[in-house]
Design an enzyme around this catalytic site. Structure first.
Site: not given
Ligand code: ACO
Length: 329
Positions: A286, A255, A115
């Protein structure tokens, strides 16, 4: 200003027509518009056609950048492409785009910095232009992330979209000076975002396909924390390196990985109002390397910069890689 100052003299972008909405995703995996909106800020993302590849999208963005720079493909000396999703492992997508554009004299190569790819390329192009080695460079980011996204994994499939961005960099003509760029990487954390198979470590096999190892795997929570920390520090270092403060910045383009990451970074900028933090994450999700390039093109087309205004770009991605850059109007 130095004797040869690299400038962005034209920008372009391309988004495929097909829209994948949160309600479409509700039909594919166990998710909801409410979860996706509150956790990511995303509403829609674009998805390329089956026969539309990174090189096609990159070529369309490049043609728009050439048009905006008012120069022809035959004047380009070097084509640099950033992509996680090149058409092939080899030959490079840059060579495919060189052929499509008819940019006969352009040397061409791909660079992989996930990215952060667009910023890495801006930095390289700046060095090549300011050293006098090349006159005109075409920088392109092109991603078809939909092909490496597992639409059975709700934790990643809601995040990614397809699209491309490009710009022409030259020392001649009017444009946005590339004033300072700071880049970083930490390969110790390479496993946090990875496509496990398809490379020399784990070549494609029936087993890797059955195990869904040709898709993005990401430790979302840890990546989130790293993204905020690294982009904040990169912005600070970049401003300090350019002897500027946040008061000198008119726009921040981070980003577009997650609205909450963008908001967490924005909090560190006391004097930059939220309407000056440019977001496309709600519309395109993204798009990895293309993300800040698409946002930059959209910002310049919708809010032309006044003389003296400056833009701060920042990005973060797999590798880990990160960086920040200042563009001056
Ligand atoms: N819909 C509903 N529930 C979901 C979903 C979804 N799409 N995805 C995950 N959940 C659930 C999980 O299973 C979890 O449930 P549990 O508590 O029962 O286990 C709960 O939601 C919380 O999950 P988390 O992973 O803690 O959610 P978080 O708030 O961290 O959000 C996310 C996840 C959106 C992926 C976030 O962590 C994020 O944006 N991370 C950074 C991504 C990024 O910056 N990427 C950049 C680089 S990408 C590259 O280089 C290709």
């Amino acid at each position: 200003m130095k004797s040869r100052q690299a400038k962005i003299i034209g920008t372009g972008s391309y988004l495929p027509e097909k829209v994948l909405t949160n309600s479409d995703l509700e039909k594919i995996v166990d998710t909801s518009d409410e979860w996706i909106t509150t956790r990511t800020g995303m509403k829609e993302r674009r998805i390329a056609q089956a026969d539309e590849f990174a090189s096609h999208m990159g070529t369309k963005a490049a043609l728009r950048a050439l048009e905006s720079a008012k120069i022809s493909a035959s004047e380009i000396d070097f084509i640099l492409v950033a992509s996680l999703t090149p058409d092939y492992v080899f030959p490079s997508t840059a060579c495919l785009i060189q052929s499509a554009l008819g940019a006969k004299k352009a040397a061409s190569a791909d660079v992989q910095a996930a990215c952060t790819g667009y910023l890495y390329l801006l930095s390289m192009a700046k060095a090549f232009i300011e050293s006098g080695q090349y006159k005109n460079i075409l920088v392109i980011a092109a991603e078809k992330l939909s092909v490496i996204t597992n639409y059975k994994d709700r934790s990643t499939c809601v995040l990614f979209g397809d699209g491309a961005a490009a710009c022409v960099i030259s020392a001649e003509g009017k444009g946005l000076a590339i004033e300072n760029i700071q880049l970083g990487a930490d390969g110790d954390l390479a496993e946090l975002i990875v496509m496990p198979a398809g490379g020399s470590r784990k070549p494609a096999s029936a087993e890797t396909v059955a195990n869904c190892e040709h898709f993005i795997k990401m430790a979302g929570n840890e990546v989130f924390k790293q993204a905020v920390r690294r982009m904040e520090a990169a912005c600070k270092d970049c401003l300090e390196g350019a002897r500027l403060t946040e008061n000198d910045i008119s726009w921040l383009i981070p980003h577009q990985a997650n609205s909450r990451i963008i908001d967490a970074i924005a909090k560190r900028f006391e004097h930059l109002p939220s309407e000056r933090i440019f977001k496309t994450v709600q519309k395109y999700g993204n798009t990895s390397a293309s993300s800040i390039g698409i946002a930059l093109d959209e910002l310049l087309r919708t809010h032309p910069l006044k003389s003296g205004e400056k833009i701060l770009l920042t990005a973060f991605g797999a590798g880990l890689t990160w960086g920040a850059g200042i563009l001056g109007g």
